[in-house]
Design an enzyme around this catalytic site. Structure first.
Site, short mmCIF file in Angstrom:
data_model
loop_
_atom_site.label_atom_id
_atom_site.label_comp_id
_atom_site.label_asym_id
_atom_site.label_seq_id
_atom_site.Cartn_x
_atom_site.Cartn_y
_atom_site.Cartn_z
N LEU A 132 0.86 -0.93 0.24
CA LEU A 132 -0.02 0.20 -0.24
C LEU A 132 0.54 1.17 -0.11
O LEU A 132 0.81 2.15 -0.98
CB LEU A 132 -0.73 -0.30 1.35
CG LEU A 132 -1.88 1.43 1.24
CD1 LEU A 132 -3.13 1.75 0.23
CD2 LEU A 132 -1.99 1.41 3.08
N GLU A 372 0.56 1.63 10.10
CA GLU A 372 -0.22 1.57 10.31
C GLU A 372 -1.31 2.58 10.67
O GLU A 372 -1.99 2.67 11.18
CB GLU A 372 -1.01 0.84 11.53
CG GLU A 372 -0.02 -0.50 11.42
CD GLU A 372 -0.82 -1.56 10.15
OE1 GLU A 372 -0.86 -1.20 9.09
OE2 GLU A 372 -0.54 -3.22 10.88
#
Length: 393
Positions: A132, A372
């Site tokens: 990502l 994250e």
């Protein structure tokens, strides 16, 4: 490791207690003895990796239907607190299989995609990597620039990813790419399953990081990578952003739990050192300022543990899958940083030396505040979420 009975993903308290006990024993009697070797060699020994596979750790959060242990998030965090007690490279080895990569498939994949990949992910035969992050799209996936365009019935992927965990050993990349400009229908982000051997994929050299030796990350380039229509997760172009956000939110609770485990280890090392190291002929633990540091560390660890358990409970019940994960990650990762800093302070000059556990922990936990979603992003999610709830009343 004891495998729960197939047929239901409800793992009984007795089964989970056995899983947790075996994991704790593995961490403390096997992995902790190899921490220095892992740091020096920058790799997890094959014997430890094979033992982790045999125990089911590559698939503890994958549903039993697809060959995993089927732990829910309330059980996942208990396991994570044990895994966080040692080098975080151990958890990183199988973390993406269970977490941000595996959960995209679990939550959004078609039956055919799950059948093709999940069982092999759960056994560790396949290492899945979550592709990502980009140079200009880290904590904000909406700004990613990797593209996927149609060519006949196939997709052609072009772009570059960075800091991709397990990229050097990945068998499968879960790749997020833009299929159209953002519009009223959504951000235009899709997610694809791309086998690592697909022509056009180039994995860069392992990153040289501040800490977490043995946890490998690298850049990944996609140049005219062609995949078929079956690679599009869920068979829909509009799943990608939601899949990323859902997977990341769940992962934040897990990272919070890892932080608690690492902080507990730093605290335990500090208590032992304070009780045995002397200054002026008496243990340094006899000094009230050292006791005050230990007290603050213990308070932070206990608060973090309670917060993690509450956030996991709220996730499983569906009560809160947005604000609580960010609260847990924000508090616990920041807490772990403070505890690690205090641990080095208690150890004095000894705590600054390589080979001393608290020195490694100090470096390892710094990353937890970044991936994250950074602490700053968590604050935006929390504040924006609270205001959004107020406006909805």
């Amino acid at each position: 490791m004891t495998t729960p009975a197939i047929g239901s993903d409800i793992v009984t308290a007795e089964d989970f207690r056995e899983i947790l006990n075996q994991t704790r024993d593995f961490v403390r009697s096997v992995v902790m003895k190899q921490e220095q070797r892992i740091a020096e060699d920058n790799r997890i020994p094959d014997r430890i990796a094979e033992q982790a596979k045999a125990m089911g750790l590559f698939g503890y959060a994958i549903p039993q239907q697809w060959g995993g242990l089927g732990l829910d998030l309330t059980q996942d965090v208990e396991l994570a607190m044990e895994l966080g007690y040692t080098t975080l490279a151990l958890r990183s080895m199988f973390g993406t299989n269970n977490g941000i990569a595996g959960q995209v498939l679990v939550g959004f994949g078609t039956t055919e995609q799950k059948t093709q990949w999940l069982e092999r992910i759960a056994t560790g035969e396949v290492v899945a990597s979550f592709a990502l992050t980009e140079s200009g799209a880290g904590s904000n996936p909406a700004s990613l620039r990797t593209t996927a365009r149609m060519s006949g019935s196939d997709w052609i992927i072009n772009g570059e990813k960075r800091f991709i965990t397990n990229a050097p050993v990945a068998d499968l990349f879960v790749v997020f790419a833009r299929t159209r400009p953002a519009d009223d229908n959504g951000p235009g982000i899709s997610v694809f399953l791309v086998p690592a051997g697909t022509p056009g994929i180039e994995v860069g050299p392992k990153d040289r990081k501040m800490g977490q030796e043995g946890a490998w990350t690298a850049e990944v380039r996609f140049q005219d990578v062609r995949v078929g229509p079956e690679a599009l997760i869920g068979g829909s172009e509009d799943i990608g952003y939601r899949a990323a956000m859902t997977s990341l939110a769940r992962g934040r609770v897990h990272i919070a739990a890892l932080s608690v485990g690492a902080a507990q280890r730093a605290l335990d090392e500090s208590v032992t050192y304070a009780a045995t190291a002397t200054q002026g002929g008496q243990p340094i633990g006899g000094f009230q300022l050292v006791q005050a540091l230990l007290a603050d560390m213990q308070t932070g660890v206990m608060a973090g543990r309670a917060l993690v358990r509450e956030a996991a409970r709220a996730w499983v019940s569906g009560e809160d899958r947005r604000i609580a994960p960010s609260v847990a990650k924000l508090y616990c990762t920041e807490m772990a940083g403070r505890v690690a800093d205090s641990a080095v302070q208690i150890h004095g000059g000894t705590g600054y030396m390589r080979g001393v556990p608290v020195e490694r922990i100090y470096r390892d936990v710094r990353l937890l505040r970044l991936y994250e979603g950074t602490s700053e992003i968590q604050r935006l999610i929390i504040g924006g979420g609270l205001l959004g709830k107020a406006r909805a009343r």
